[in-house]
Scaffold this motif. Structure first.
Motif, PDB file in Angstrom:
ATOM      1  N   LEU A   1      85.670   0.739 -36.425  1.00  0.00           N
ATOM      2  CA  LEU A   1      85.654   0.321 -35.026  1.00  0.00           C
ATOM      3  C   LEU A   1      86.211  -1.088 -34.848  1.00  0.00           C
ATOM      4  O   LEU A   1      86.704  -1.433 -33.774  1.00  0.00           O
ATOM      5  CB  LEU A   1      84.227   0.398 -34.468  1.00  0.00           C
ATOM      6  N   GLY A   2      86.110  -1.889 -35.891  1.00  0.00           N
ATOM      7  CA  GLY A   2      86.610  -3.256 -35.776  1.00  0.00           C
ATOM      8  C   GLY A   2      88.053  -3.414 -36.187  1.00  0.00           C
ATOM      9  O   GLY A   2      88.585  -4.537 -36.148  1.00  0.00           O
ATOM     10  N   THR A   3      88.702  -2.321 -36.574  1.00  0.00           N
ATOM     11  CA  THR A   3      90.108  -2.411 -36.970  1.00  0.00           C
ATOM     12  C   THR A   3      91.001  -2.336 -35.736  1.00  0.00           C
ATOM     13  O   THR A   3      90.695  -1.630 -34.774  1.00  0.00           O
ATOM     14  CB  THR A   3      90.470  -1.269 -37.932  1.00  0.00           C
ATOM     15  N   PRO A   4      92.137  -3.036 -35.742  1.00  0.00           N
ATOM     16  CA  PRO A   4      93.022  -3.027 -34.570  1.00  0.00           C
ATOM     17  C   PRO A   4      93.489  -1.634 -34.176  1.00  0.00           C
ATOM     18  O   PRO A   4      93.607  -1.322 -32.987  1.00  0.00           O
ATOM     19  CB  PRO A   4      94.194  -3.905 -35.017  1.00  0.00           C
ATOM     20  N   GLU A   5      93.774  -0.770 -35.144  1.00  0.00           N
ATOM     21  CA  GLU A   5      94.294   0.554 -34.820  1.00  0.00           C
ATOM     22  C   GLU A   5      93.315   1.364 -33.973  1.00  0.00           C
ATOM     23  O   GLU A   5      93.732   2.187 -33.150  1.00  0.00           O
ATOM     24  CB  GLU A   5      94.619   1.333 -36.099  1.00  0.00           C
ATOM     25  N   VAL A   6      92.014   1.163 -34.176  1.00  0.00           N
ATOM     26  CA  VAL A   6      91.017   1.879 -33.377  1.00  0.00           C
ATOM     27  C   VAL A   6      90.664   1.085 -32.130  1.00  0.00           C
ATOM     28  O   VAL A   6      90.702   1.598 -31.014  1.00  0.00           O
ATOM     29  CB  VAL A   6      89.746   2.164 -34.212  1.00  0.00           C
TER      30      VAL A   6
ATOM     31  N   ALA B   1      78.569  -3.052 -33.261  1.00  0.00           N
ATOM     32  CA  ALA B   1      79.825  -2.309 -33.169  1.00  0.00           C
ATOM     33  C   ALA B   1      80.632  -2.727 -31.945  1.00  0.00           C
ATOM     34  O   ALA B   1      81.862  -2.876 -32.014  1.00  0.00           O
ATOM     35  CB  ALA B   1      79.536  -0.809 -33.131  1.00  0.00           C
ATOM     36  N   VAL B   2      79.963  -2.935 -30.822  1.00  0.00           N
ATOM     37  CA  VAL B   2      80.660  -3.364 -29.604  1.00  0.00           C
ATOM     38  C   VAL B   2      81.267  -4.746 -29.803  1.00  0.00           C
ATOM     39  O   VAL B   2      82.411  -5.009 -29.383  1.00  0.00           O
ATOM     40  CB  VAL B   2      79.695  -3.348 -28.401  1.00  0.00           C
ATOM     41  N   ARG B   3      80.528  -5.630 -30.444  1.00  0.00           N
ATOM     42  CA  ARG B   3      81.069  -6.970 -30.695  1.00  0.00           C
ATOM     43  C   ARG B   3      82.308  -6.903 -31.576  1.00  0.00           C
ATOM     44  O   ARG B   3      83.283  -7.640 -31.356  1.00  0.00           O
ATOM     45  CB  ARG B   3      79.995  -7.837 -31.348  1.00  0.00           C
ATOM     46  N   ALA B   4      82.283  -6.001 -32.570  1.00  0.00           N
ATOM     47  CA  ALA B   4      83.451  -5.850 -33.436  1.00  0.00           C
ATOM     48  C   ALA B   4      84.641  -5.318 -32.647  1.00  0.00           C
ATOM     49  O   ALA B   4      85.775  -5.775 -32.825  1.00  0.00           O
ATOM     50  CB  ALA B   4      83.120  -4.921 -34.598  1.00  0.00           C
ATOM     51  N   LEU B   5      84.395  -4.372 -31.760  1.00  0.00           N
ATOM     52  CA  LEU B   5      85.457  -3.834 -30.913  1.00  0.00           C
ATOM     53  C   LEU B   5      86.038  -4.910 -30.005  1.00  0.00           C
ATOM     54  O   LEU B   5      87.261  -5.026 -29.845  1.00  0.00           O
ATOM     55  CB  LEU B   5      84.903  -2.669 -30.076  1.00  0.00           C
ATOM     56  N   ARG B   6      85.153  -5.707 -29.415  1.00  0.00           N
ATOM     57  CA  ARG B   6      85.614  -6.760 -28.501  1.00  0.00           C
ATOM     58  C   ARG B   6      86.401  -7.838 -29.246  1.00  0.00           C
ATOM     59  O   ARG B   6      87.363  -8.406 -28.713  1.00  0.00           O
ATOM     60  CB  ARG B   6      84.414  -7.397 -27.775  1.00  0.00           C
ATOM     61  N   GLU B   7      85.988  -8.123 -30.475  1.00  0.00           N
ATOM     62  CA  GLU B   7      86.695  -9.145 -31.244  1.00  0.00           C
ATOM     63  C   GLU B   7      88.111  -8.684 -31.575  1.00  0.00           C
ATOM     64  O   GLU B   7      89.055  -9.475 -31.551  1.00  0.00           O
ATOM     65  CB  GLU B   7      85.925  -9.454 -32.535  1.00  0.00           C
ATOM     66  N   ALA B   8      88.232  -7.377 -31.896  1.00  0.00           N
ATOM     67  CA  ALA B   8      89.561  -6.845 -32.218  1.00  0.00           C
ATOM     68  C   ALA B   8      90.375  -6.533 -30.976  1.00  0.00           C
ATOM     69  O   ALA B   8      91.599  -6.442 -31.049  1.00  0.00           O
ATOM     70  CB  ALA B   8      89.413  -5.577 -33.068  1.00  0.00           C
ATOM     71  N   ASN B   9      89.692  -6.391 -29.833  1.00  0.00           N
ATOM     72  CA  ASN B   9      90.371  -6.058 -28.579  1.00  0.00           C
ATOM     73  C   ASN B   9      89.678  -6.798 -27.441  1.00  0.00           C
ATOM     74  O   ASN B   9      88.810  -6.244 -26.767  1.00  0.00           O
ATOM     75  CB  ASN B   9      90.338  -4.540 -28.349  1.00  0.00           C
ATOM     76  N   PRO B  10      90.019  -8.064 -27.204  1.00  0.00           N
ATOM     77  CA  PRO B  10      89.331  -8.875 -26.188  1.00  0.00           C
ATOM     78  C   PRO B  10      89.406  -8.284 -24.784  1.00  0.00           C
ATOM     79  O   PRO B  10      88.553  -8.583 -23.946  1.00  0.00           O
ATOM     80  CB  PRO B  10      90.059 -10.224 -26.262  1.00  0.00           C
ATOM     81  N   GLY B  11      90.380  -7.442 -24.522  1.00  0.00           N
ATOM     82  CA  GLY B  11      90.496  -6.864 -23.187  1.00  0.00           C
ATOM     83  C   GLY B  11      89.639  -5.644 -22.969  1.00  0.00           C
ATOM     84  O   GLY B  11      89.621  -5.074 -21.859  1.00  0.00           O
TER      85      GLY B  11
ATOM     86  N   ALA C   1      80.153   7.177 -45.963  1.00  0.00           N
ATOM     87  CA  ALA C   1      81.177   7.633 -45.021  1.00  0.00           C
ATOM     88  C   ALA C   1      80.890   7.135 -43.617  1.00  0.00           C
ATOM     89  O   ALA C   1      81.813   6.789 -42.859  1.00  0.00           O
ATOM     90  CB  ALA C   1      81.266   9.157 -45.030  1.00  0.00           C
ATOM     91  N   CYS C   2      79.619   7.057 -43.255  1.00  0.00           N
ATOM     92  CA  CYS C   2      79.253   6.568 -41.925  1.00  0.00           C
ATOM     93  C   CYS C   2      79.438   5.056 -41.838  1.00  0.00           C
ATOM     94  O   CYS C   2      79.871   4.539 -40.807  1.00  0.00           O
ATOM     95  CB  CYS C   2      77.821   6.952 -41.594  1.00  0.00           C
ATOM     96  N   THR C   3      79.115   4.353 -42.902  1.00  0.00           N
ATOM     97  CA  THR C   3      79.364   2.910 -42.934  1.00  0.00           C
ATOM     98  C   THR C   3      80.849   2.630 -42.707  1.00  0.00           C
ATOM     99  O   THR C   3      81.226   1.730 -41.939  1.00  0.00           O
ATOM    100  CB  THR C   3      78.918   2.311 -44.280  1.00  0.00           C
ATOM    101  N   ALA C   4      81.691   3.427 -43.358  1.00  0.00           N
ATOM    102  CA  ALA C   4      83.140   3.262 -43.188  1.00  0.00           C
ATOM    103  C   ALA C   4      83.576   3.582 -41.763  1.00  0.00           C
ATOM    104  O   ALA C   4      84.483   2.940 -41.218  1.00  0.00           O
ATOM    105  CB  ALA C   4      83.872   4.167 -44.174  1.00  0.00           C
ATOM    106  N   ARG C   5      82.926   4.553 -41.143  1.00  0.00           N
ATOM    107  CA  ARG C   5      83.278   4.926 -39.764  1.00  0.00           C
ATOM    108  C   ARG C   5      82.940   3.791 -38.802  1.00  0.00           C
ATOM    109  O   ARG C   5      83.695   3.492 -37.879  1.00  0.00           O
ATOM    110  CB  ARG C   5      82.539   6.215 -39.381  1.00  0.00           C
ATOM    111  N   PHE C   6      81.806   3.137 -39.014  1.00  0.00           N
ATOM    112  CA  PHE C   6      81.468   1.974 -38.193  1.00  0.00           C
ATOM    113  C   PHE C   6      82.461   0.841 -38.438  1.00  0.00           C
ATOM    114  O   PHE C   6      82.865   0.138 -37.506  1.00  0.00           O
ATOM    115  CB  PHE C   6      80.046   1.502 -38.487  1.00  0.00           C
ATOM    116  N   ALA C   7      82.839   0.655 -39.696  1.00  0.00           N
ATOM    117  CA  ALA C   7      83.783  -0.427 -40.016  1.00  0.00           C
ATOM    118  C   ALA C   7      85.122  -0.212 -39.325  1.00  0.00           C
ATOM    119  O   ALA C   7      85.796  -1.176 -38.937  1.00  0.00           O
ATOM    120  CB  ALA C   7      83.968  -0.520 -41.527  1.00  0.00           C
TER     121      ALA C   7
END
Length: 654
Positions: free
Chosen positions: A490-495, A521-531, A482-488
């Motif tokens: 973070l890289g989705t556009p909706e989040v 996790a931050v890199r995944a967030l930035r990749e999905a949201n460059p701004g 469940a925690c692995t899924a929660r980290f995943a």
């Protein structure tokens, strides 16, 4: 039952692994598997003993339980009593109260349940609990309670020839359940007896295997038997070298020492047993260590835990050698002075103290009551705070201070709990991301934005429910799916596109290996949201012992900032291996040391708020008041850091 010295040799291997692991011998980071070896040996011996008495018509449940009590309880009660006295002299009230509870649990064979309810085996505070090691005795004693009845039932229902097959099935089924449940709750799988039954069953089925046609043929071949012993010992050694605190355990990893112990027992006890390894197990030094292994297991951990509690140190070789010497002396005294007085094993002279079964049971029950009364009083009586009449922080004050840290986060929007809808309407969304230090970052930012409806602070939810984190192929993996899924997520556009800012508050060493999952996790967030804009919190300091203890011992929180009391101080974070990678994705770095400490010297750092609230009560988590004080100091330089990151003016200016 005939004495088998080679089994004492295997006990010596098991106890040596555990002791060296607890002494911090780096290559043996998996030495905790010695306990698994003990479980397999116990299953083998107890099953042989029960069936031998059944065959001779001398078995009775009452007699079995009384022999187990004679074997286990006198040394255990002596150890608990001595440790209780030492702990009363050393532990502060805040730690003495839960210790007293664990002493009660150890005396009535439920300490594994007590420790499971308190915390996981690998928690930082767990390593200094003086009776933590008695969890395995709780498991073993619970096994002894249920195993004879189960064995007799299976024997009567299926017959002796089929009992071995039933035990083999129990081994396989039990292992499968343990592997599955480790992914659900690793602490439960580690501490609770149902998830260790497969190891006892693995040992129990060995005599039946040697009685089969295949077992007889293999057991009569010296080459096969010696190879089994060599392979078993090699698997045990490999377990101690390959496993560590980051291993998901028991799980699949527990099969390695379990199979190793089973093979070693087969190779050591088969009719054709022999060769150099067999001779080494039968050597007088190995058998002596095996004979005192129970006493050594009992005394070794209180010695290490109380010494480290008092000094706050990681052991150096001179300390390790001194502690080993003390352990061996205490083990010999306990073995000769208590264990052998009440119980004798095959090959030993009879016990020195001969009491009838009824009188012995009465004496043991009386001792348990006598020892339980002060332990119960200490547990319910504030850890005997009267021992420290000048302490500034009572146990209640420390507990209240630690709980107050979560005063705001309990009501906060939390992504992990799905309670973030209340924050969805705010125009600026800030994700606070981290482990147990996520709370510090939230309290810091709340001091700045508490009355600002335009900025919503949303918690990731921390990683306390994740177990061990690791990074595999650029993906964050947690102990629990469940925690692995929660980290995943973070890289989705909706989040990722929901947030404008992410604030990373991870670890008491913000740029060490433990922070790597948050960088990913931050890199995944930035990749999905460059701004997305990133704020990264630096660390502060970590004391060797809890700051509350230092305050009570010295009368001042200043002791928490003295270099000799520190385990870590962020003098130069650029030296940490993740500093540059973090800075590559960071838009605003909150350097707490630069903010609070003149000349970046620990003794010139504040260790309490202006109104006297300690910076932390444990070793490194900031109190709510101090985190807010730090945020207020930062706001003097950056009155509106979130809008500053986004290139917006503050509400007062716009």
């Amino acid at each position: 039952m005939i004495y088998r010295p080679e089994i004492d040799g295997l006990r010596a291997v098991a106890v040596a692994a555990v002791v060296l692991f607890h002494l911090g011998i780096a290559p043996l980071a998996g030495g905790f598997v010695g306990v698994d070896v003990f479980f397999v040996i116990s299953g083998y011996l107890i099953t042989r003993l029960i069936l031998a008495r059944v065959d001779s018509g001398t078995f009775s449940l009452a007699g079995f339980y009384l022999r187990r009590i004679r074997r286990l309880l006198p040394p255990l009660l002596a150890t608990v009593a001595a440790t209780f006295v030492a702990a009363a002299l050393i532990l502060n009230p805040y730690d003495f109260a839960p210790f007293a509870r664990s002493a009660l649990g150890a005396m009535v064979s439920v300490s594994n349940i007590v420790f499971y309810a308190e915390a996981g085996y690998w928690d930082a505070d767990s390593e200094l609990k003086p009776l933590l090691h008695t969890w395995s005795l709780g498991v073993e004693e619970q096994f002894y309670l249920a195993w004879p009845a189960l064995l007799l039932l299976l024997w009567r229902l299926r017959g002796r020839l089929r009992l071995g097959a039933a035990l083999a099935g129990l081994t396989v089924a039990g292992a499968a359940i343990t592997i599955w449940f480790t992914g659900v709750d690793a602490s439960a799988a580690f501490f609770l007896s149902p998830f260790r039954v497969f190891q006892f069953a693995a040992g129990a089925m060995l005599p039946f295997f040697l009685g089969t046609g295949l077992g007889k043929r293999l057991g009569a071949r010296p080459g096969v038997v010696r190879a089994a012993l060599a392979a078993g010992l090699a698997l045990i050694l490999a377990s101690t070298l390959a496993l560590d605190a980051d291993t998901l355990y028991p799980g699949w990893a527990a099969l390695l020492p379990t199979l190793g112990a089973a093979l070693a027992l087969l190779g050591a006890t088969a009719p054709a047993a022999g060769g150099p390894l067999h001779a080494a197990l039968r050597h007088s030094l190995a058998t002596w260590l095996g004979k005192v292994s129970y006493a050594l297991y009992l005394v070794h951990w209180p010695v290490v835990a109380l010494y480290r509690y008092r000094t706050g140190s990681h052991l150096v070789p001179a300390e390790q050698l001194a502690l080993v010497s003390l352990m061996m002396l205490l083990a010999w005294l306990l073995h000769a002075g208590v264990e052998r007085r009440f119980y004798s094993r095959a090959g030993d002279p009879g016990p020195r103290v001969r009491l009838s079964d009824g009188r012995f049971a009465l004496v043991i029950a009386g001792l348990v009551v006598v020892l339980a009364l002060p332990a119960l009083h200490a547990w319910q009586g504030d850890g005997w705070a009267w021992r420290f009449p000048r302490q500034q922080l009572t146990a209640e004050a420390i507990k209240a201070g630690e709980q107050r840290r979560f005063l705001d986060t309990r009501k906060a929007c939390n992504l992990g709990l799905g309670t973030d809808d209340a924050c969805a309407m705010a125009p600026i969304q800030v994700l606070v991301l981290g482990n147990s230090h996520e709370v510090d970052g939230y309290n810091f930012l709340r001091a700045v934005y508490e009355d600002d409806p335009g900025v919503a602070l949303v918690l990731f939810g921390g990683t306390q429910d994740c177990g061990r984190l690791r990074v595999e192929a650029g993906v964050v993996r947690a102990q629990y799916p469940a925690c692995t899924a929660r980290f995943a997520r973070l890289g989705t556009p909706e989040v990722a596109q929901r947030f404008q800012v992410v604030a990373v508050s991870a670890s008491n060493r913000a740029f060490s290996r433990i922070a790597e999952p948050f960088l990913v996790a931050v890199r995944a967030l930035r990749e999905a949201n460059p701004g997305l804009r990133v704020m990264t919190f630096g660390s502060y300091m970590k004391t060797r012992v809890p700051c509350a203890r230092l305050i009570n011992e010295t009368g001042s929180s200043a002791a928490c900032g003295r270099p000799e009391n520190l385990d870590y101080f962020e003098t130069n974070p650029a030296r940490d291996r993740l500093f540059e990678p973090f800075m590559a994705v960071t838009d605003l770095y909150v350097d707490r040391i630069d903010l609070l400490c003149a000349a970046r010297r620990p003794e010139r750092c504040p260790t309490e708020t202006p109104d006297g609230v300690p910076a932390f009560y444990d070793k490194h988590h900031h109190s709510r008041a101090f985190a807010r004080y730090t945020g207020e100091r930062f706001a003097e330089l950056h009155p509106d850091p979130v809008r500053e990151l986004l290139g917006l003016g503050s509400p007062a200016v716009r």
